[in-house]
Design an enzyme around this catalytic site. Structure first.
Site, PDB file in Angstrom:
ATOM      1  N   ASP A   3       9.664   5.778 -10.509  1.00 55.05           N
ATOM      2  CA  ASP A   3       8.802   6.290 -10.912  1.00 55.05           C
ATOM      3  C   ASP A   3       9.078   6.895 -12.195  1.00 55.05           C
ATOM      4  OD1 ASP A   3       6.938   5.534  -8.947  1.00 55.05           O
ATOM      5  OD2 ASP A   3       6.716   7.752  -8.284  1.00 55.05           O
ATOM      6  N   ASP A  16      -5.182   3.946  -3.650  1.00 51.52           N
ATOM      7  CA  ASP A  16      -4.748   5.195  -3.533  1.00 51.52           C
ATOM      8  C   ASP A  16      -5.709   6.004  -3.047  1.00 51.52           C
ATOM      9  OD1 ASP A  16      -2.445   4.073  -4.867  1.00 51.52           O
ATOM     10  OD2 ASP A  16      -2.866   5.060  -6.783  1.00 51.52           O
TER      11      ASP A  16
END
Length: 233
Positions: free
Chosen positions: A9, A131
């Site tokens: 990330d 998500d």
């Protein structure tokens, strides 16, 4: 063993991790993005590397294309990219750069007809980033929660030519408390596309539990930075 996709990330070109998607919990990882790509590419169990542009997800536009080009060039595995992909132009640019797969989140969740069209233009290249908080879909870098459930979302995308679905349980993400095996398994049973688990994976034991539920791959974040994880496989 199911496929393992380590996550890198990125915020401001740094390798970081968040907890439950909260940008205020940003923690720097020990390796730079390039060092992380090199490390993961040496692991025989890794079949893909998962890159996320966290600022891109928040600002709704790519923010790390130059760095991602370097990471694609350095990777010894296929690379998938997510975060801020909301136009066909961005899809084309990333694929032209050599990305193997792209993750479409908010844009595809709010405009499923657009995602269906894009998936037909680029068959087998786009992953749905599903998500959620429990079974409710999360949007815009996890800053918003919709009333739509993950199962309703799959129904709305009927006819899409996706490469797969990535289900992230935000409540598990970054906590090293184990994945939501039950929910991921339900989604795998309901989905016509392969389902990848994301959030909370700690060990080979978690991977085996997911595999038993029909899950095809797992994205591993914080745990992938530890020797204990690789020793547990």
């Amino acid at each position: 063993m199911i496929d393992i996709w380590p996550a890198i990330d990125i915020i401001d070109s740094q390798n970081v991790r968040l907890t439950e998607g909260d940008y205020g919990t940003k923690t720097a990882m020990g390796r730079t993005p390039l060092e992380a790509v090199a490390f993961y590419s040496r692991q025989p169990q890794v079949t893909r590397i998962h890159l996320v542009d966290l600022i891109g997800a928040k600002e709704k536009r790519p923010a790390e294309m130059d760095l991602f080009q370097q990471l694609i060039d350095a990777a010894g595995r296929p690379v998938e990219i997510g975060g801020g992909i909301r136009s066909e132009e961005t899809i084309r640019r990333y694929l032209d750069m050599g990305a193997g797969y792209l993750i479409i989140g908010t844009k595809g969740l709010t405009e499923p007809e657009w995602l269906i069209e894009m998936s037909r233009n680029y068959p087998g290249k786009l992953m749905l980033g599903l998500d959620a908080r429990g079974d409710k879909v999360a949007l815009n870098g996890w800053l918003e929660t919709a009333e739509t459930t993950v199962f309703e979302m799959l129904d709305r995308l009927d006819g899409a030519e996706l490469a797969g679905v990535i289900y992230t349980d935000i409540a598990r993400d970054g906590r090293m408390e184990g994945p939501n095996v039950a929910m991921t398994g339900k989604l795998a049973a309901a989905s016509k596309w392969p389902v990848t688990a994301s959030g909370g994976v700690r060990s080979g034991e978690d991977l085996r539990a997911l595999e038993a539920e029909g899950v095809s791959a797992a994205i591993v974040g914080k745990a992938a930075n530890t020797e204990a994880f690789w020793e547990s496989l």
